[in-house]
Design an enzyme around this catalytic site. Structure first.
Site, PDB file in Angstrom:
ATOM      1  CG  ASP A 187      -2.016  -1.014   1.111  1.00  0.00           C
ATOM      2  OD1 ASP A 187      -2.019  -1.742   0.090  1.00  0.00           O
ATOM      3  OD2 ASP A 187      -2.848  -1.101   2.025  1.00  0.00           O
TER       4      ASP A 187
ATOM      5  CG  ASP B  26      -0.784   5.068   0.098  1.00  0.00           C
ATOM      6  OD1 ASP B  26      -1.732   4.792  -0.670  1.00  0.00           O
ATOM      7  OD2 ASP B  26      -0.749   4.724   1.295  1.00  0.00           O
TER       8      ASP B  26
ATOM      9  CG  LEU C 144     -33.607 -10.961 -14.279  1.00  0.00           C
ATOM     10  CD1 LEU C 144     -32.519 -11.472 -13.353  1.00  0.00           C
ATOM     11  CD2 LEU C 144     -33.490 -11.637 -15.634  1.00  0.00           C
TER      12      LEU C 144
ATOM     13  CE  LYS D 141     -32.671 -11.015  -8.832  1.00  0.00           C
ATOM     14  NZ  LYS D 141     -32.603  -9.837  -7.973  1.00  0.00           N
TER      15      LYS D 141
ATOM     16  CD  GLU E 187     -27.754  -5.503  -8.674  1.00  0.00           C
ATOM     17  OE1 GLU E 187     -28.001  -5.415  -9.903  1.00  0.00           O
ATOM     18  OE2 GLU E 187     -28.634  -5.616  -7.810  1.00  0.00           O
TER      19      GLU E 187
ATOM     20  CE  LYS F 131     -35.270 -12.612  -5.100  1.00  0.00           C
ATOM     21  NZ  LYS F 131     -36.284 -11.616  -5.392  1.00  0.00           N
TER      22      LYS F 131
ATOM     23  CB  CYS G 293     -32.827 -15.483  41.825  1.00  0.00           C
ATOM     24  SG  CYS G 293     -31.474 -14.334  41.502  1.00  0.00           S
TER      25      CYS G 293
ATOM     26  CB  CYS H 201     -28.456 -12.279  37.821  1.00  0.00           C
ATOM     27  SG  CYS H 201     -28.842 -13.139  39.347  1.00  0.00           S
TER      28      CYS H 201
ATOM     29  CB  CYS I 149     -29.623 -16.973  40.070  1.00  0.00           C
ATOM     30  SG  CYS I 149     -30.765 -16.607  38.730  1.00  0.00           S
TER      31      CYS I 149
HETATM   32  S1  IVH Z   1     -29.519  -9.820 -15.661  1.00  0.00           S
HETATM   33  C1  IVH Z   1     -32.974  -8.394 -18.476  1.00  0.00           C
HETATM   34  N1  IVH Z   1     -27.923 -10.787 -13.859  1.00  0.00           N
HETATM   35  O1  IVH Z   1     -31.762  -8.344 -10.665  1.00  0.00           O
HETATM   36  C2  IVH Z   1     -32.565  -8.356 -17.074  1.00  0.00           C
HETATM   37  N2  IVH Z   1     -29.538  -9.202 -13.173  1.00  0.00           N
HETATM   38  O2  IVH Z   1     -34.716  -8.636 -11.052  1.00  0.00           O
HETATM   39  C3  IVH Z   1     -31.097  -8.258 -16.955  1.00  0.00           C
HETATM   40  N3  IVH Z   1     -29.423  -8.662 -10.792  1.00  0.00           N
HETATM   41  O3  IVH Z   1     -32.477  -5.269 -12.114  1.00  0.00           O
HETATM   42  C4  IVH Z   1     -30.656  -8.513 -15.597  1.00  0.00           C
HETATM   43  N4  IVH Z   1     -27.733  -9.969 -10.315  1.00  0.00           N
HETATM   44  O4  IVH Z   1     -30.325  -5.452 -10.844  1.00  0.00           O
HETATM   45  C5  IVH Z   1     -28.943  -9.959 -14.089  1.00  0.00           C
HETATM   46  N5  IVH Z   1     -26.400 -11.738 -12.388  1.00  0.00           N
HETATM   47  C6  IVH Z   1     -27.419 -10.894 -12.627  1.00  0.00           C
HETATM   48  C7  IVH Z   1     -27.993 -10.118 -11.615  1.00  0.00           C
HETATM   49  C8  IVH Z   1     -29.067  -9.282 -11.922  1.00  0.00           C
HETATM   50  C9  IVH Z   1     -28.600  -9.089  -9.823  1.00  0.00           C
HETATM   51  C10 IVH Z   1     -30.529  -7.709 -10.569  1.00  0.00           C
HETATM   52  C11 IVH Z   1     -30.568  -6.601 -11.571  1.00  0.00           C
HETATM   53  C12 IVH Z   1     -31.963  -6.540 -12.108  1.00  0.00           C
HETATM   54  C13 IVH Z   1     -32.692  -7.401 -11.154  1.00  0.00           C
HETATM   55  C14 IVH Z   1     -33.798  -8.109 -11.899  1.00  0.00           C
END
Ligand code: IVH
Length: 680
Positions: free
Chosen positions: A35, A39, A85, A117, A174, A316, A413, A428, A434
């Site tokens: 680091d 820097d 999605l 996801k 994301e 999910k 107690c 306590c 107790c």
């Molecule tokens: S593909 C056409 N891949 O999930 C849709 N989305 O419910 C393209 N998300 O708004 C999205 N991980 O923010 C995709 N590996 C991933 C993801 C992802 C998180 C989020 C994304 C999207 C939401 C959809």
């Protein structure tokens, strides 16, 4: 006089070097220079730029520090809409998804790209002629907010692409806050007396939507790329989604290591299980996995329904957080007399189970989280972790909400409860007077990792203490079948079994016995260290705090606590009675004594090793796993906890994927091996 040309070249070289180090550090997670060296380079660049401000370029690493605050965010229209999605919540829904796709495409098996996801915020990054030009939130999918200045501060977002410039290239992904960065941020917020964030996603959202990008710069955010949006001319040609991800990685974007490709629905489900197993050990939070038809031509055939692609679905995980009503706060008295506030909740389904109680830890936590009785609260249960109340939803506070106050007497107690000035816990003062503490002491004594007395559960201990059949652990060894059989829900057979279990527990080990005594601050690992060092109970009982401190890992507080325990005549008396009733152990140093600490992620788990590991032999790995209480077996079955795979793994690897058993690489195994738990 140095020519401006020379300066420009020097600046360019510094920027290239620093950008490269940013990539190693933030994207590859593998810094190549210390680091301090980084820097120095950074400061050199800054100073040079200060002297020649007209030579500053927008892609300079110095330009990530944020800019003066905006009044509002401008709106940005997405060139291609940012869709969402469809969700799947069960295996059946995934099976239906795959069936629909196979029908439309008229094929037997489909190749899918699979990826985590990410639980963060979707953003779009627009590169013009290879330079980051604009960045926006998803907004309503068509128009988002222009957060370019904020996104520029995120180190894992390249300010310039590696490729030969195309005039337009849009990257989507994301923005998340890594779990470690989240913990660090909340710690700082707490110190400063500022708002605590409920989860990494909220923290990421709060940090990204700042009008003052200097605040964003001060928070650690991470961008994970998962696709592309609009692109023009000279564009790279792709035929599959996995090619897109590989290309993004080549452009120095961070792409999840856990992305991959599979074929057929069985492998989709196996991937889901595998990621479910890895979920807690990932550096960022995920709320499921995403399946995308890998072939882009097939994607096009499938097209879109309303606002989501037909070629992709989000599978999910059960939610880890839910909101519910906090009905009451009750006080639980622990083994060491600690009074713990426990939330009684309106039943709520979270993390795959129905939760009615959750810990509030201690008085300060209740205050810090501003929780009142009657509030609607957010409850979190991640994996097997004890459910906890994360926060109150202040906007929904009812008029009848009332604050919580720690009682000044033990609710069990009636002894005085005190809180020492430098402690968070109220205790306590009743000690073993107790009943609550006595019950906990007995339960601890009998627990699996202590004396391991099978069948001595909470209900039974309640009766034994309440009817004064047992006052100390030594009394357990005097229990008779006829006394026990008289108790509620105790048939003669279970009474007999319990007496046998008590009898069997007499043959034990010294570390187990020391652990069972329930000395404050002495957990399993410390008990082991004490046994190994002293070699016997007698010497241990006669050591003073100074001598105890000579033992590795024993600090002054622990040493004092041990010395105090053995100085107490009552404790010596109980130990004497226990020994008299026939407790015995092998001398330490003899066979089958475990020496190392307890490792909660290894101990009791079953591992299978396959392939060649980069830095150790399989035998070495096996030894280390076994030392920490894990088992290593030769074949993969549903009873396998983890498969550790090196290069050229065999059929065991395929079997693991098929059964959805989490697969670790050597690095992950090493991380697991380092998770030895601290003593209490
Ligand atoms: S593909 C056409 N891949 O999930 C849709 N989305 O419910 C393209 N998300 O708004 C999205 N991980 O923010 C995709 N590996 C991933 C993801 C992802 C998180 C989020 C994304 C999207 C939401 C959809």
């Amino acid at each position: 006089m140095v020519s401006e040309k020379t300066i420009e070249e020097r600046l360019k070289a510094l920027r290239t070097t620093l950008t490269q180090h940013d990539f190693h550090y933030y994207v590859q997670d593998a810094p190549v220079i210390p680091d301090a060296e980084y820097d120095t380079l950074f400061r050199t660049l800054q100073e040079l730029e200060q002297r020649y401000p007209h030579l500053i370029t927008p892609d300079s690493p110095t330009q990530r520090v944020g800019a003066p605050p905006l009044k509002t965010f401008a709106q940005l229209t997405h060139q291609t809409p940012m869709l969402s999605l469809a969700n799947a919540f069960s295996d059946d829904e995934v099976i239906a998804f795959d069936r629909r796709i196979r029908e439309i495409l008229g094929v037997d098996r489909v190749a899918y790209a699979v990826e985590p996801k990410f639980d963060g915020l979707a953003v779009s990054l627009v590169y013009e002629n290879g330079m980051l030009a604009k960045g926006a939130t998803r907004g309503d999918g068509y128009t988002g907010e222009d957060i370019t200045l904020n996104l520029r501060t995120i180190p894992s977002i390249p300010l310039r692409l590696q490729m030969s410039a195309t005039d337009l290239f849009e990257v989507r992904g994301e923005v998340v806050m890594l779990k470690a960065d989240f913990a660090h941020l909340n710690e700082q917020q707490h110190k400063k007396g500022e708002k605590i964030f409920v989860n990494p996603r909220n923290a990421a959202a709060g940090s990204l939507r700042q009008l003052d990008s200097r605040i964003t710069a001060a928070r650690r955010l991470t961008f994970l790329a998962y696709g592309i949006g609009a692109f023009h001319e000279n564009q790279p040609m792709f035929s599959t989604h996995s090619e897109i991800l590989a290309y993004l990685a080549s452009q120095h974007f961070l792409v999840a290591q856990q992305s991959g490709t599979v074929t057929g629905v069985e492998e989709l489900l196996a991937y889901y299980r595998q990621m479910g197993g890895l979920r807690l050990s990932l550096p960022y939070e995920i709320d499921g996995v995403v399946y995308k038809v890998n072939d882009l031509a097939q994607q096009e055939t499938l097209g879109y329904v309303s606002r989501a692609p037909r070629f992709a679905v989000a599978h999910k995980f059960p939610a880890q957080e839910a909101s519910t009503e906090l009905l009451a706060i009750e006080i639980q008295v622990g083994r060491t007399g600690a009074l713990t506030p426990v939330a009684r909740l309106a039943p709520v389904f979270v993390g795959g189970v129905t939760v009615t109680n959750a810990t509030l830890h201690n008085e300060d936590e209740v205050q810090r989280k501003q929780i009142m009785i009657g509030d609607t609260v957010i409850v979190r249960r991640a994996g097997d972790v004890i459910p906890e109340v994360v926060a109150a939803i202040l906007e929904r506070r009812p008029a009848h909400a009332r604050p919580f106050a720690m009682p000044d007497h033990c609710p069990v107690c009636g002894s005085k409860a005190v809180r020492l000035p430098d402690e968070a816990v109220t205790r306590c003062t009743g000690g073993l007077y107790c009943p609550a503490q006595r019950k906990q002491a007995i339960l601890h004594f009998a627990s699996r990792r202590a004396m391991d007395i099978d069948g001595l559960g909470e209900k039974l201990v309640d009766q034994l203490i309440d009817q004064e059949l047992v006052r100390t652990p030594a009394d357990l060894y005097q229990l008779r079948i006829d006394t026990l059989a008289g108790l509620e829900r105790m048939a003669e057979k279970s009474a007999r079994n319990l007496v046998t279990a008590v009898e069997n527990s007499k043959k034990t080990t010294l570390p187990r016995f020391i652990h069972a005594l329930g000395i404050r601050h002495v957990g399993e690992a410390t008990a082991r260290a004490l046994a190994a060092h002293t070699g016997g109970l007698e010497p241990l009982m006669n050591m003073d705090a100074g001598q105890l401190q000579q033992i590795t890992d024993i600090g002054p507080v622990v040493a004092q606590s041990i010395a105090d325990f053995f100085a107490e005549a009552h404790n010596r008396e109980v130990i004497g009675q226990l020994l008299k009733s026939g407790l015995q152990w092998e001398q330490p140093g003899s066979a089958n004594q475990q020496l190392s600490g307890v490792n909660p992620v290894i101990s009791g788990k079953t591992f299978v090793l396959t392939g060649t590991l980069p830095s150790m032999t399989r035998d070495q790995a096996k030894n280390r796993i076994e030392q920490q209480g894990g088992r290593v077996t030769g074949s993969v079955s549903s009873a396998t906890s983890y498969v550790v795979a090196g290069s050229d793994p065999g059929s065991k690897y395929a079997k693991a994927i098929e059964l959805g058993i989490p697969v670790l690489d050597e690095e992950q195994l090493l991380a697991f091996l380092q998770m030895t738990s601290a003593s209490e």
